[in-house]
Design a protein around this motif. Structure first.
Motif, PDB file in Angstrom:
ATOM      1  N   ARG A   1      -1.088   6.951  12.900  1.00 63.30           N
ATOM      2  CA  ARG A   1      -1.246   8.399  13.048  1.00 63.30           C
ATOM      3  C   ARG A   1      -2.494   8.742  13.850  1.00 63.30           C
ATOM      4  N   LYS A   2      -3.566   8.014  13.617  1.00 61.43           N
ATOM      5  CA  LYS A   2      -4.798   8.255  14.361  1.00 61.43           C
ATOM      6  C   LYS A   2      -4.589   8.021  15.853  1.00 61.43           C
ATOM      7  N   ALA A   3      -3.762   7.040  16.194  1.00 60.72           N
ATOM      8  CA  ALA A   3      -3.487   6.750  17.605  1.00 60.72           C
ATOM      9  C   ALA A   3      -2.609   7.822  18.244  1.00 60.72           C
ATOM     10  N   GLY A   4      -1.903   8.591  17.414  1.00 60.94           N
ATOM     11  CA  GLY A   4      -1.085   9.675  17.935  1.00 60.94           C
ATOM     12  C   GLY A   4       0.406   9.415  17.944  1.00 60.94           C
ATOM     13  N   ALA A   5       0.821   8.221  17.524  1.00 60.73           N
ATOM     14  CA  ALA A   5       2.254   7.914  17.513  1.00 60.73           C
ATOM     15  C   ALA A   5       2.924   8.555  16.299  1.00 60.73           C
ATOM     16  N   ARG A   6       4.228   8.657  16.383  1.00 56.07           N
ATOM     17  CA  ARG A   6       5.013   9.204  15.286  1.00 56.07           C
ATOM     18  C   ARG A   6       5.534   8.079  14.391  1.00 56.07           C
ATOM     19  N   ILE A   7       5.849   8.429  13.159  1.00 53.47           N
ATOM     20  CA  ILE A   7       6.232   7.421  12.166  1.00 53.47           C
ATOM     21  C   ILE A   7       7.531   7.820  11.489  1.00 53.47           C
ATOM     22  N   LYS A   8       8.385   6.833  11.270  1.00 56.20           N
ATOM     23  CA  LYS A   8       9.570   7.005  10.438  1.00 56.20           C
ATOM     24  C   LYS A   8       9.431   6.029   9.272  1.00 56.20           C
ATOM     25  N   LEU A   9       9.297   6.555   8.062  1.00 54.82           N
ATOM     26  CA  LEU A   9       9.113   5.723   6.879  1.00 54.82           C
ATOM     27  C   LEU A   9      10.457   5.409   6.233  1.00 54.82           C
ATOM     28  N   LEU A  10      10.625   4.144   5.865  1.00 55.01           N
ATOM     29  CA  LEU A  10      11.855   3.675   5.247  1.00 55.01           C
ATOM     30  C   LEU A  10      11.646   3.461   3.759  1.00 55.01           C
ATOM     31  N   SER A  11      12.661   3.789   2.964  1.00 53.77           N
ATOM     32  CA  SER A  11      12.598   3.459   1.543  1.00 53.77           C
ATOM     33  C   SER A  11      12.893   1.983   1.319  1.00 53.77           C
ATOM     34  N   ASP A  12      13.817   1.431   2.097  1.00 58.11           N
ATOM     35  CA  ASP A  12      14.214   0.021   2.014  1.00 58.11           C
ATOM     36  C   ASP A  12      14.917  -0.350   3.306  1.00 58.11           C
ATOM     37  N   GLY A  13      15.145  -1.673   3.497  1.00 53.86           N
ATOM     38  CA  GLY A  13      16.018  -2.129   4.565  1.00 53.86           C
ATOM     39  C   GLY A  13      15.415  -2.080   5.948  1.00 53.86           C
ATOM     40  N   ASP A  14      14.743  -3.183   6.350  1.00 56.26           N
ATOM     41  CA  ASP A  14      14.103  -3.158   7.670  1.00 56.26           C
ATOM     42  C   ASP A  14      14.818  -4.006   8.719  1.00 56.26           C
ATOM     43  N   VAL A  15      15.955  -4.619   8.393  1.00 60.20           N
ATOM     44  CA  VAL A  15      16.704  -5.349   9.417  1.00 60.20           C
ATOM     45  C   VAL A  15      17.242  -4.377  10.459  1.00 60.20           C
ATOM     46  N   ALA A  16      17.881  -3.309   9.992  1.00 61.09           N
ATOM     47  CA  ALA A  16      18.407  -2.301  10.917  1.00 61.09           C
ATOM     48  C   ALA A  16      17.295  -1.722  11.769  1.00 61.09           C
ATOM     49  N   ALA A  17      16.145  -1.450  11.159  1.00 58.03           N
ATOM     50  CA  ALA A  17      15.031  -0.854  11.896  1.00 58.03           C
ATOM     51  C   ALA A  17      14.556  -1.764  13.010  1.00 58.03           C
ATOM     52  N   ALA A  18      14.461  -3.063  12.740  1.00 61.71           N
ATOM     53  CA  ALA A  18      14.020  -4.005  13.769  1.00 61.71           C
ATOM     54  C   ALA A  18      15.017  -4.076  14.914  1.00 61.71           C
ATOM     55  N   VAL A  19      16.295  -4.177  14.588  1.00 65.95           N
ATOM     56  CA  VAL A  19      17.325  -4.247  15.623  1.00 65.95           C
ATOM     57  C   VAL A  19      17.373  -2.947  16.425  1.00 65.95           C
ATOM     58  N   ASN A  20      17.111  -1.829  15.765  1.00 65.41           N
ATOM     59  CA  ASN A  20      17.128  -0.539  16.453  1.00 65.41           C
ATOM     60  C   ASN A  20      16.116  -0.456  17.595  1.00 65.41           C
ATOM     61  N   THR A  21      15.060  -1.258  17.547  1.00 66.68           N
ATOM     62  CA  THR A  21      14.080  -1.231  18.642  1.00 66.68           C
ATOM     63  C   THR A  21      14.687  -1.701  19.955  1.00 66.68           C
ATOM     64  N   GLY A  22      15.810  -2.394  19.889  1.00 67.45           N
ATOM     65  CA  GLY A  22      16.462  -2.896  21.092  1.00 67.45           C
ATOM     66  C   GLY A  22      17.390  -1.903  21.764  1.00 67.45           C
ATOM     67  N   PHE A  23      17.523  -0.702  21.193  1.00 65.44           N
ATOM     68  CA  PHE A  23      18.436   0.301  21.734  1.00 65.44           C
ATOM     69  C   PHE A  23      17.703   1.626  21.926  1.00 65.44           C
ATOM     70  N   ASP A  24      17.638   2.109  23.156  1.00 64.90           N
ATOM     71  CA  ASP A  24      16.917   3.344  23.445  1.00 64.90           C
ATOM     72  C   ASP A  24      17.442   4.530  22.657  1.00 64.90           C
ATOM     73  N   ASP A  25      18.765   4.605  22.483  1.00 60.84           N
ATOM     74  CA  ASP A  25      19.325   5.815  21.896  1.00 60.84           C
ATOM     75  C   ASP A  25      19.118   5.916  20.385  1.00 60.84           C
ATOM     76  N   THR A  26      18.512   4.894  19.753  1.00 59.53           N
ATOM     77  CA  THR A  26      18.156   5.017  18.338  1.00 59.53           C
ATOM     78  C   THR A  26      16.860   5.785  18.156  1.00 59.53           C
ATOM     79  N   GLY A  27      16.050   5.864  19.220  1.00 63.60           N
ATOM     80  CA  GLY A  27      14.770   6.552  19.131  1.00 63.60           C
ATOM     81  C   GLY A  27      13.681   5.757  18.441  1.00 63.60           C
ATOM     82  N   VAL A  28      13.892   4.457  18.241  1.00 65.30           N
ATOM     83  CA  VAL A  28      12.914   3.595  17.565  1.00 65.30           C
ATOM     84  C   VAL A  28      12.263   2.679  18.592  1.00 65.30           C
ATOM     85  N   ASP A  29      10.924   2.650  18.615  1.00 67.90           N
ATOM     86  CA  ASP A  29      10.198   1.856  19.607  1.00 67.90           C
ATOM     87  C   ASP A  29       9.582   0.585  19.042  1.00 67.90           C
TER      88      ASP A  29
END
Length: 321
Positions: A175-203
């Motif tokens: 947050r201090k750097a200025g980036a945005r955050i999406k917090l997950l309750s569980d399940g980070d496999v999908a989140a990691a794979v989502n970084t490979g697709f622009d249209d997911t909005g995950v960097d």
């Protein structure tokens, strides 16, 4: 591995998703996980391969979950290592939240890291940022590098991580750097794979989560040409000894892609159980059900999205032998 194995593996994740999706929002994660596991095992028995589970849900005495060392497949075809999570995000499914998946990965025998069940610090990015990040670098440096690689401002970036007290400082730094955050309750496999697709909005994916899930995510990103880095975080002497038992001599080593999944060939398959940024969840209507899956192969670079319509009347046990 045979090319046809990719589509055969989709049948496995589809079955697990169809079986567990009935439990969405019903607050019973144990039954949902059991349903996914039993369906996955039944379909695996029809797949032409000689598979061994190297990442599963515990040891043999914890059956009926798919256990480490369990043999899968019909005994013919390639000899492969298998990483499975029949229901990635059991809590997510129990409460009807986003990004529950039925997911698996395979690679030639001996090519998947036998990751112990403990925490792993993780950093995942898509293809554009490969070679520009380092898990040991300061958060700001990695954010600057990804922003530059993707031709974005830091303020445009979305970083995904698990919503845990242990991430308090990491969240502050992002947050201090200025980036945005999406917090997950569980399940980070999908989140990691989502970084490979622009249209997911995950960097980026940052922070710590389960080490077995880290290997699954690494296979997915290898198929996409992305990057995954990890560092094991053993919390006790028992976990340290577990690392040694599984052939990991240096627990402080940065685990890079070639440490997590060796060789030039691997396959990743997943089916959405609940809706997510990349895949829609299972839809039921009468005797029909619809699924959406993804299957990817590193050797060919092929990424397929598979839409399935299933007759629950003709295939009530989810297996067509």
């Amino acid at each position: 591995m045979e090319r046809s194995l990719s589509m055969e593996l989709v049948r496995v994740t589809e079955a697990a998703a169809l079986a567990s999706g009935r439990w969405m929002g019903r607050g019973n994660k144990e039954e949902a996980d059991r349903a996914a596991t039993e369906a996955m095992r039944d379909v695996f028995d029809t797949i032409p391969m000689k598979g061994t589970v190297v990442i599963g849900e515990g040891e043999m005495d914890e059956a009926p979950m798919l256990y480490i060392g369990e043999k899968l497949g019909n005994g013919y075809g390639p000899r492969v290592d298998v990483a499975v999570d029949p229901l990635e995000g059991t809590n997510i499914l129990a409460y009807g939240q986003w990004n529950a998946l039925a997911v698996l990965a395979v690679a030639d025998h001996g090519n998947l890291l036998h990751a112990p069940d403990m925490y792993m610090d993780k950093l995942a990015v898509g293809p554009e940022a490969v070679g520009n990040v380092d898990i040991d670098a300061p958060v700001l440096d990695n954010l600057k590098a990804v922003a530059k690689a993707k031709n974005k401002d830091i303020e445009d970036l979305v970083v995904v991580l698990l919503n845990r007290p242990r991430h308090e400082k990491l969240i502050h730094d992002i947050r201090k750097a200025g980036a945005r955050i999406k917090l997950l309750s569980d399940g980070d496999v999908a989140a990691a794979v989502n970084t490979g697709f622009d249209d997911t909005g995950v960097d980026l994916l940052m922070g710590s989560g389960g080490a077995p899930e880290g290997v699954l995510a690494a296979v997915g990103l290898k198929c996409l040409g992305g990057d995954f880095q990890g560092k094991l975080l053993p919390q006790s002497e028992l976990e340290l000894s577990r690392c040694k038992e599984m052939g990991i001599a240096d627990v402080n080593k940065i685990l890079r892609m070639e440490d997590l999944v060796r060789g030039d060939d691997c396959i990743f398959a997943a089916t959405g159980v609940t809706d997510g940024e990349l895949l829609t969840g299972v839809r039921y209507k009468g005797t029909k059900a619809n699924t959406q899956s993804i299957v990817m192969r590193a050797k060919s670079g092929t990424v397929r999205f598979v839409e399935g319509t299933h007759s629950m009347k003709k295939k009530p046990d989810l297996v067509m032998r």
